[in-house]
Design a protein around this motif. Structure first.
Motif, PDB file in Angstrom:
ATOM      1  N   GLN A  57     106.983  11.252  79.642  1.00 25.49           N
ATOM      2  CA  GLN A  57     105.605  11.441  79.178  1.00 25.49           C
ATOM      3  C   GLN A  57     105.367  10.786  77.818  1.00 25.49           C
ATOM      4  O   GLN A  57     104.371  10.128  77.604  1.00 25.49           O
ATOM      5  CB  GLN A  57     105.273  12.935  79.118  1.00 25.49           C
ATOM      6  CG  GLN A  57     105.209  13.589  80.492  1.00 25.49           C
ATOM      7  CD  GLN A  57     104.744  15.038  80.439  1.00 25.49           C
ATOM      8  OE1 GLN A  57     104.339  15.568  79.401  1.00 25.49           O
ATOM      9  NE2 GLN A  57     104.803  15.707  81.582  1.00 25.49           N
ATOM     10  N   LYS A  95      95.002  17.331  89.985  1.00 30.28           N
ATOM     11  CA  LYS A  95      95.799  18.556  89.867  1.00 30.28           C
ATOM     12  C   LYS A  95      95.278  19.577  90.880  1.00 30.28           C
ATOM     13  O   LYS A  95      94.137  19.526  91.305  1.00 30.28           O
ATOM     14  CB  LYS A  95      95.726  19.069  88.426  1.00 30.28           C
ATOM     15  CG  LYS A  95      96.401  18.089  87.449  1.00 30.28           C
ATOM     16  CD  LYS A  95      96.200  18.459  85.983  1.00 30.28           C
ATOM     17  CE  LYS A  95      96.872  17.425  85.083  1.00 30.28           C
ATOM     18  NZ  LYS A  95      96.569  17.673  83.643  1.00 30.28           N
ATOM     19  N   GLU A  99     102.646   9.034  79.722  1.00 26.96           N
ATOM     20  CA  GLU A  99     101.572   9.780  79.038  1.00 26.96           C
ATOM     21  C   GLU A  99     101.609   9.534  77.531  1.00 26.96           C
ATOM     22  O   GLU A  99     101.404  10.454  76.735  1.00 26.96           O
ATOM     23  CB  GLU A  99     101.698  11.288  79.310  1.00 26.96           C
ATOM     24  CG  GLU A  99     101.723  11.646  80.792  1.00 26.96           C
ATOM     25  CD  GLU A  99     101.749  13.138  81.087  1.00 26.96           C
ATOM     26  OE1 GLU A  99     101.487  13.947  80.162  1.00 26.96           O
ATOM     27  OE2 GLU A  99     102.027  13.506  82.244  1.00 26.96           O
ATOM     28  N   ASN A 153     106.405  17.684  88.256  1.00 31.55           N
ATOM     29  CA  ASN A 153     106.095  17.568  86.834  1.00 31.55           C
ATOM     30  C   ASN A 153     106.707  18.737  86.064  1.00 31.55           C
ATOM     31  O   ASN A 153     106.572  19.896  86.483  1.00 31.55           O
ATOM     32  CB  ASN A 153     104.560  17.597  86.670  1.00 31.55           C
ATOM     33  CG  ASN A 153     104.090  17.090  85.316  1.00 31.55           C
ATOM     34  OD1 ASN A 153     104.706  16.208  84.717  1.00 31.55           O
ATOM     35  ND2 ASN A 153     102.980  17.637  84.827  1.00 31.55           N
ATOM     36  N   GLU A 154     107.411  18.425  84.987  1.00 27.37           N
ATOM     37  CA  GLU A 154     107.858  19.437  84.008  1.00 27.37           C
ATOM     38  C   GLU A 154     108.678  20.558  84.636  1.00 27.37           C
ATOM     39  O   GLU A 154     108.378  21.739  84.482  1.00 27.37           O
ATOM     40  CB  GLU A 154     106.632  19.987  83.252  1.00 27.37           C
ATOM     41  CG  GLU A 154     105.868  18.880  82.540  1.00 27.37           C
ATOM     42  CD  GLU A 154     104.676  19.361  81.720  1.00 27.37           C
ATOM     43  OE1 GLU A 154     104.280  20.533  81.851  1.00 27.37           O
ATOM     44  OE2 GLU A 154     104.156  18.561  80.921  1.00 27.37           O
ATOM     45  N   GLU A 171      93.394  12.210  84.622  1.00 27.46           N
ATOM     46  CA  GLU A 171      93.882  13.141  83.599  1.00 27.46           C
ATOM     47  C   GLU A 171      93.955  14.560  84.163  1.00 27.46           C
ATOM     48  O   GLU A 171      94.881  15.300  83.833  1.00 27.46           O
ATOM     49  CB  GLU A 171      92.985  13.100  82.359  1.00 27.46           C
ATOM     50  CG  GLU A 171      93.527  13.963  81.232  1.00 27.46           C
ATOM     51  CD  GLU A 171      92.823  13.776  79.909  1.00 27.46           C
ATOM     52  OE1 GLU A 171      91.879  12.972  79.830  1.00 27.46           O
ATOM     53  OE2 GLU A 171      93.242  14.445  78.935  1.00 27.46           O
ATOM     54  N   ASN A 172      93.024  14.930  85.011  1.00 28.13           N
ATOM     55  CA  ASN A 172      93.014  16.271  85.604  1.00 28.13           C
ATOM     56  C   ASN A 172      92.615  16.306  87.084  1.00 28.13           C
ATOM     57  O   ASN A 172      92.909  17.283  87.765  1.00 28.13           O
ATOM     58  CB  ASN A 172      92.051  17.186  84.820  1.00 28.13           C
ATOM     59  CG  ASN A 172      92.603  17.544  83.442  1.00 28.13           C
ATOM     60  OD1 ASN A 172      93.663  18.155  83.317  1.00 28.13           O
ATOM     61  ND2 ASN A 172      91.899  17.126  82.399  1.00 28.13           N
ATOM     62  N   TRP A 231      97.918   8.273  77.275  1.00 22.55           N
ATOM     63  CA  TRP A 231      97.225   9.479  77.744  1.00 22.55           C
ATOM     64  C   TRP A 231      95.809   9.546  77.175  1.00 22.55           C
ATOM     65  O   TRP A 231      95.457  10.436  76.406  1.00 22.55           O
ATOM     66  CB  TRP A 231      98.036  10.735  77.448  1.00 22.55           C
ATOM     67  CG  TRP A 231      97.696  11.851  78.419  1.00 22.55           C
ATOM     68  CD1 TRP A 231      97.143  13.062  78.113  1.00 22.55           C
ATOM     69  CD2 TRP A 231      97.880  11.840  79.847  1.00 22.55           C
ATOM     70  NE1 TRP A 231      96.968  13.800  79.269  1.00 22.55           N
ATOM     71  CE2 TRP A 231      97.407  13.072  80.347  1.00 22.55           C
ATOM     72  CE3 TRP A 231      98.390  10.906  80.749  1.00 22.55           C
ATOM     73  CZ2 TRP A 231      97.431  13.401  81.700  1.00 22.55           C
ATOM     74  CZ3 TRP A 231      98.411  11.228  82.099  1.00 22.55           C
ATOM     75  CH2 TRP A 231      97.926  12.462  82.565  1.00 22.55           C
ATOM     76  N   GLN A 270      98.118  24.493  85.812  1.00 23.54           N
ATOM     77  CA  GLN A 270      96.866  24.064  86.460  1.00 23.54           C
ATOM     78  C   GLN A 270      96.907  24.280  87.973  1.00 23.54           C
ATOM     79  O   GLN A 270      96.508  23.418  88.758  1.00 23.54           O
ATOM     80  CB  GLN A 270      96.504  22.631  86.041  1.00 23.54           C
ATOM     81  CG  GLN A 270      96.098  22.598  84.559  1.00 23.54           C
ATOM     82  CD  GLN A 270      95.674  21.225  84.051  1.00 23.54           C
ATOM     83  OE1 GLN A 270      96.486  20.444  83.554  1.00 23.54           O
ATOM     84  NE2 GLN A 270      94.390  20.932  84.167  1.00 23.54           N
ATOM     85  N   HIS A 320      98.834  11.956  89.888  1.00 20.50           N
ATOM     86  CA  HIS A 320      99.348  12.986  88.973  1.00 20.50           C
ATOM     87  C   HIS A 320      98.594  14.272  89.245  1.00 20.50           C
ATOM     88  O   HIS A 320      97.392  14.297  89.052  1.00 20.50           O
ATOM     89  CB  HIS A 320      99.133  12.510  87.537  1.00 20.50           C
ATOM     90  CG  HIS A 320      99.565  13.483  86.504  1.00 20.50           C
ATOM     91  ND1 HIS A 320     100.863  13.566  86.065  1.00 20.50           N
ATOM     92  CD2 HIS A 320      98.879  14.404  85.800  1.00 20.50           C
ATOM     93  CE1 HIS A 320     100.956  14.492  85.124  1.00 20.50           C
ATOM     94  NE2 HIS A 320      99.764  15.013  84.949  1.00 20.50           N
TER      95      HIS A 320
HETATM   96  C1  XIL Z   1      96.535  17.719  80.044  1.00 16.74           C
HETATM   97  C2  XIL Z   1      95.130  17.136  80.025  1.00 16.74           C
HETATM   98  O1  XIL Z   1      95.108  16.025  79.167  1.00 16.74           O
HETATM   99  C3  XIL Z   1      94.148  18.176  79.543  1.00 16.74           C
HETATM  100  O2  XIL Z   1      92.809  17.706  79.680  1.00 16.74           O
HETATM  101  C4  XIL Z   1      94.316  19.473  80.333  1.00 16.74           C
HETATM  102  O3  XIL Z   1      93.478  20.468  79.792  1.00 16.74           O
HETATM  103  C5  XIL Z   1      95.754  19.946  80.299  1.00 16.74           C
HETATM  104  O4  XIL Z   1      96.595  18.912  80.772  1.00 16.74           O
HETATM  105  N1  XIL Z   1     101.546  16.872  80.428  1.00 16.74           N
HETATM  106  C6  XIL Z   1     100.966  16.502  81.619  1.00 16.74           C
HETATM  107  C7  XIL Z   1      99.491  16.320  81.695  1.00 16.74           C
HETATM  108  O5  XIL Z   1     101.672  16.222  82.592  1.00 16.74           O
HETATM  109  O6  XIL Z   1      98.975  16.649  82.957  1.00 16.74           O
HETATM  110  C8  XIL Z   1      98.780  17.120  80.630  1.00 16.74           C
HETATM  111  O7  XIL Z   1      97.394  16.787  80.665  1.00 16.74           O
HETATM  112  C9  XIL Z   1      99.394  16.830  79.266  1.00 16.74           C
HETATM  113  C10 XIL Z   1     100.835  17.225  79.248  1.00 16.74           C
END
Ligand code: XIL
Length: 360
Positions: free
Chosen positions: A247, A90, A277, A171-172, A86-87, A317, A130, A123
């Motif tokens: 996502q 990053k 996600e 990403n994004e 999840e993190n 997610w 981040q 991811h």
């Molecule tokens: C989110 C996590 O779930 C959180 O814990 C963190 O604080 C912020 O990021 N899109 C993404 C993910 O690609 O990496 C994000 O995850 C949610 C939105």
């Protein structure tokens, strides 16, 4: 005393009945147990259905719950055949200060996954968010940033070479109107950073499927049109792009009606598609009608991917509403995941399961 003997008499009267009921239960258990072989019961888990279809059912995993909550880990390992950090993968988590890497949490997840026969989605490598402050506020030139990005990709993808089946490389990268989103990378390097990142990642692990991942691209809209055009262009240029991640952070009742057709057009380019996600948030408190709608939505979203050629799988997610990014990000919303805070399977679990089960 009279009281005691009355009690005793009642017990005596009921004993034959109790024995008969107990006997019937034992007989039933004896009859049904042979059907509960490990294989048969595995087929009724999410991962049992996903394995049967040759796809992944994944969950985003937080290092906190993984290391401190045994109930969380047991549901994760029973139900999911894929995990995403999840993190922990990053940039801010991996390299909080320049040159000082912290691999502990990412390594923990990768070895947990190996021990439980789970694949790992990486991811994410290039994102506007981040980022460690040394990088974001470092005032680097374009050529310095290019080198820093290449090193980050070489180091990170190289470390997990052979252990990560797919990477969200970028990403994004887009705005809602389809223009490129401003970011450290876009602003300094231009859109070419995307092709470079894909090429570097491919050199570092030729077996990993390389993805571009985004949100609000599930429907056919301006943003997904721009992503589609970029994907087509990258493929025409021979850039190693293998998949598109959708996502799918949805609101209850709002799975886009064009989702399946939209995923299909990417698949028709020869690309894998994945839901990366998925969560479906509900305005709190959630009513039983909303929980039922959420179940339908989980099924529909899952079928929208699995119904398309080259769908590699669906990742949720999170696992349980106990740990979800939703309440902290979308004020007033929650209950977005398939399990309650105390690990009871919600109607959403059944929807997800039915979406994976070809016979449901
Ligand atoms: C989110 C996590 O779930 C959180 O814990 C963190 O604080 C912020 O990021 N899109 C993404 C993910 O690609 O990496 C994000 O995850 C949610 C939105």
């Amino acid at each position: 005393m009279p009281h005691a003997s009355a009690t005793h008499r009642r017990h005596s009267l009921f004993r034959p009945l109790l024995l008969a009921v107990a006997g019937a239960l034992v007989a039933t258990a004896t009859l049904t147990l042979p059907h509960l072989t490990p294989d048969a019961s595995a087929a009724t888990t999410l991962r049992g259905y996903a394995d049967g279809r040759g796809v992944k059912i994944g969950a985003a995993v937080g290092d906190g719950p993984l290391t401190s909550d045994g109930s969380y880990a047991s549901v994760l390992d029973r139900e999911f055949n894929s995990v995403t950090a999840e993190n922990a993968m990053k940039w801010d988590a991996l390299e909080p200060s320049r040159g000082n890497y912290n691999w502990a949490a990412a390594d923990r997840l990768v070895s947990h996954a190996a021990a439980h026969h789970q694949g790992v989605r990486g991811h994410t490598l290039v994102w506007y968010s981040q980022l460690p402050s040394w990088l974001k506020n470092g005032g680097f030139s374009a050529s310095q940033l290019n080198t820093i990005l290449k090193n980050h990709i070489d180091t990170t993808v190289g470390r997990y070479k052979g252990k990560i089946y797919a990477w969200d490389v970028v990403n994004e990268a887009f705005n809602e109107d389809g223009s490129m989103r401003g970011s450290l990378w876009q602003d300094k390097l231009g859109t070419g950073y995307i092709a470079n990142a894909l090429r570097w990642a491919h050199a570092a692990d030729p077996a990993a499927k390389l993805y571009i991942n985004d949100y609000n691209t599930e429907a056919d809209n301006a943003k997904s049109d721009a992503l589609y055009a970029l994907a087509k262009q990258l493929l025409a240029q021979g850039v190693p792009l293998h998949g598109i991640g959708f996502q799918s952070h949805f609101t209850v009742g709002q799975v886009p009606s064009s989702m399946k057709a939209n995923l299909k057009r990417f698949s028709d380019l020869g690309l894998e598609v994945s839901v990366t996600e998925l969560d479906i948030r509900i305005p709190m408190p959630a009513s039983s009608a909303e929980l039922a709608q959420q179940s339908t939505d989980y099924k529909t979203a899952t079928e929208n991917c699995l119904g398309v050629p080259r769908c590699a799988g669906v990742t949720v997610w999170g696992v349980s509403d106990r740990y979800s990014w939703v309440p902290g990000t979308f004020s007033g919303y929650g209950a977005a995941l398939p399990y309650t805070e105390s690990y009871a399977a919600k109607p959403a679990y059944t929807g997800l399961s039915n979406g994976l089960n070809p016979n449901a």
